[in-house]
Design a protein around this motif. Sequence first.
Motif, PDB file in Angstrom:
ATOM      1  N   SER A   1       1.128  -1.095   0.221  1.00 31.02           N
ATOM      2  CA  SER A   1      -0.171   0.062   0.005  1.00 31.02           C
ATOM      3  C   SER A   1       0.463   1.314   0.036  1.00 31.02           C
ATOM      4  O   SER A   1       2.362   1.423   0.438  1.00 31.02           O
ATOM      5  N   ALA A   2       0.363   2.316  -0.826  1.00 30.17           N
ATOM      6  CA  ALA A   2       1.573   3.243  -0.829  1.00 30.17           C
ATOM      7  C   ALA A   2       1.416   4.047   0.447  1.00 30.17           C
ATOM      8  O   ALA A   2       2.496   5.207   0.947  1.00 30.17           O
ATOM      9  N   THR A   3       0.233   3.697   1.843  1.00 33.31           N
ATOM     10  CA  THR A   3       0.205   4.621   2.538  1.00 33.31           C
ATOM     11  C   THR A   3       1.570   3.361   4.123  1.00 33.31           C
ATOM     12  O   THR A   3       1.317   3.580   5.209  1.00 33.31           O
ATOM     13  N   ARG A   4       2.180   2.426   3.450  1.00 28.08           N
ATOM     14  CA  ARG A   4       2.661   1.955   4.347  1.00 28.08           C
ATOM     15  C   ARG A   4       4.301   2.372   5.279  1.00 28.08           C
ATOM     16  O   ARG A   4       4.560   3.529   4.418  1.00 28.08           O
ATOM     17  N   ASN A   5       4.548   2.099   6.258  1.00 30.70           N
ATOM     18  CA  ASN A   5       4.979   2.767   6.902  1.00 30.70           C
ATOM     19  C   ASN A   5       6.119   1.799   7.969  1.00 30.70           C
ATOM     20  O   ASN A   5       6.918   1.978   8.594  1.00 30.70           O
ATOM     21  N   GLY A   6       6.504   0.368   7.175  1.00 28.85           N
ATOM     22  CA  GLY A   6       7.155  -0.058   8.228  1.00 28.85           C
ATOM     23  C   GLY A   6       6.499  -1.549   8.616  1.00 28.85           C
ATOM     24  O   GLY A   6       5.721  -2.480   8.151  1.00 28.85           O
ATOM     25  N   MET A   7       7.347  -2.400   9.003  1.00 28.62           N
ATOM     26  CA  MET A   7       7.557  -4.040   8.931  1.00 28.62           C
ATOM     27  C   MET A   7       6.194  -4.293  10.794  1.00 28.62           C
ATOM     28  O   MET A   7       7.182  -3.187  11.610  1.00 28.62           O
ATOM     29  N   VAL A   8       5.958  -5.105  11.163  1.00 23.13           N
ATOM     30  CA  VAL A   8       5.284  -5.174  12.481  1.00 23.13           C
ATOM     31  C   VAL A   8       5.954  -6.655  12.928  1.00 23.13           C
ATOM     32  O   VAL A   8       5.528  -7.867  12.017  1.00 23.13           O
ATOM     33  N   GLN A   9       6.493  -7.150  13.936  1.00 24.52           N
ATOM     34  CA  GLN A   9       6.994  -8.536  13.984  1.00 24.52           C
ATOM     35  C   GLN A   9       5.735  -9.209  14.740  1.00 24.52           C
ATOM     36  O   GLN A   9       4.438  -9.071  15.401  1.00 24.52           O
ATOM     37  N   GLY A  10       5.661 -10.237  14.562  1.00 24.76           N
ATOM     38  CA  GLY A  10       4.547 -11.700  14.750  1.00 24.76           C
ATOM     39  C   GLY A  10       6.166 -12.752  15.518  1.00 24.76           C
ATOM     40  O   GLY A  10       6.945 -12.196  15.878  1.00 24.76           O
ATOM     41  N   GLU A  11       4.967 -14.324  16.243  1.00 21.51           N
ATOM     42  CA  GLU A  11       5.623 -14.872  16.299  1.00 21.51           C
ATOM     43  C   GLU A  11       5.224 -16.317  16.261  1.00 21.51           C
ATOM     44  O   GLU A  11       3.830 -16.138  16.204  1.00 21.51           O
ATOM     45  N   GLY A  12       5.108 -17.596  16.560  1.00 24.33           N
ATOM     46  CA  GLY A  12       4.640 -18.413  16.284  1.00 24.33           C
ATOM     47  C   GLY A  12       5.165 -20.251  15.667  1.00 24.33           C
ATOM     48  O   GLY A  12       7.375 -19.313  15.630  1.00 24.33           O
ATOM     49  N   ALA A  13       4.971 -20.666  15.656  1.00 21.86           N
ATOM     50  CA  ALA A  13       5.450 -21.351  14.345  1.00 21.86           C
ATOM     51  C   ALA A  13       4.548 -22.305  13.200  1.00 21.86           C
ATOM     52  O   ALA A  13       3.565 -22.339  13.916  1.00 21.86           O
TER      53      ALA A  13
END
Lengths: 85, 402
Positions: free
Chosen positions: B216-228
């Motif tokens: 998206s043109a409005t993106r502003n970075g990543m977000v961490q997740g967790e799991g397997a």
Amino acid sequence: MSIESQVVEIIAEQALLEPSDVSRDKTLEDLGIDSLGLVESIFAIEEAFDITIPFNANDPNESEFDITNVGTIIRAIETLVKDQS
Amino acid sequence: MKRVVITGSGTINALGHDVPTTLKAMAEGHCGIGPLDIRDVDRLAVKIGGQVTGYDEHSHFNRQQISLYDRFTQFTLLAAEQAILEAGLTFSGVLADRSGVVLGTSGGGLNTQDENYRAVYEEGKNRVHPFIVPKLMNNAAASHVSMQYNLRGPSFTVATACASSNHAMGQAFAMIRSGMADVMVTGGSESMLCFGGVKAWEGLRVMSKDACRPFSATRNGMVQGEGAGVFVFEERDHAIKRGATIIAEVAGFAMSSDASDIVTPSKQGAARAIAGALKDAQLNASDVGYINAHGTGTAANDKTECAAVADVFGTHADNLMMSSTKSMHGHLIGGTGAVELLACIMAVRDGVIAPTIGFEEPDPECAMDVVPNEARNVKVDAVLSNAFAFGGLNAVIALKSA
């Protein structure tokens, strides 16, 4: 609580037994405590009494700390608590 | 060369504690990203993540196990249990010797490190629990899976940052294909959502404070997740002979190194891995209907990834669907390719294409069909899953319908 009953309680928890089953003549092997269980018990005892136990897991028999059976362990802890307090 | 199929799958992640729940959430475009519930979150600038919620380790493991299992190992064991149960395999005799475990992780037992550095540095303690080393080591999860299921063949852990689990699954695939093993338990796991883990990522200044909006043109970075995510890969004839249900076929794999920059991705490196996976799977570009993008939501990744796909697919890039499910479960770093392979399975098996949620505005530099906001029912026969790691290490897997 006496040192003896505290030590017995820690060993019993590690062995998943009742404290009444942990008599002084029992060896760690009798109680089903393996080498990992032993170092975990030693850690718990050090934490409980705030002492340092001279135990080398590389060669337990060469350590100053006598782990022949529950009774020798209790005696050694009593001495360490007295010396290090 | 032998053919390789998937006969079991398992997961725990921010979208669900098993595969059906996760696939349903992906199909419905749920967002698993929310406020972080971790110690000292008030000292973090980034306060969101794709955290596994409603999870109590004590309901799955006893005290002795918890003293040896970091959160990333716990997640792995839960996912592996589901996968092996679905595959319906028990490992003994020759099969045990010809079966192994290859898993990816980047941080390994990072929660264990974080907690114990706190104890010795912050609280000034001079004694730590004796199992810190076996609990934090990166191969702990692979070893515990091997021990629990008697998998006695080739087993190890791969650490290539965000491509770890794709590289791991690529190794598992290659081993079965070459005849080195009959069954491989593979995938990856990550649990980096602790104060130190998030603080380190904050330092890079590529993290979003509100949402992950890939492409998206409005993106502003990543977000961490967790799991397997954990899968059972099996030699095709072995699976057919025992009447196993085949989920999908692992058709090809390729890896490449950018050999250029430690963090900035390269279009050429990514394109070589994508083209390599097509060639390895003997697929024409026009056979591919869907790509699960690396799609981190950073400016650098998304532009480079779209350019690489356009280079490899030419005019077919306009007919392709490419979504990033990181918008829903976050970036699981070393476990991300494994959870994302579930979206690929849903595409080739169920004909459901997971969306890129949080999509607000097209970016001319990401001019692809990113399946914005809503899943689509489209039958596809072949799909790719991209992973492009920091360090310039790329790994792309190709799946075909069974």
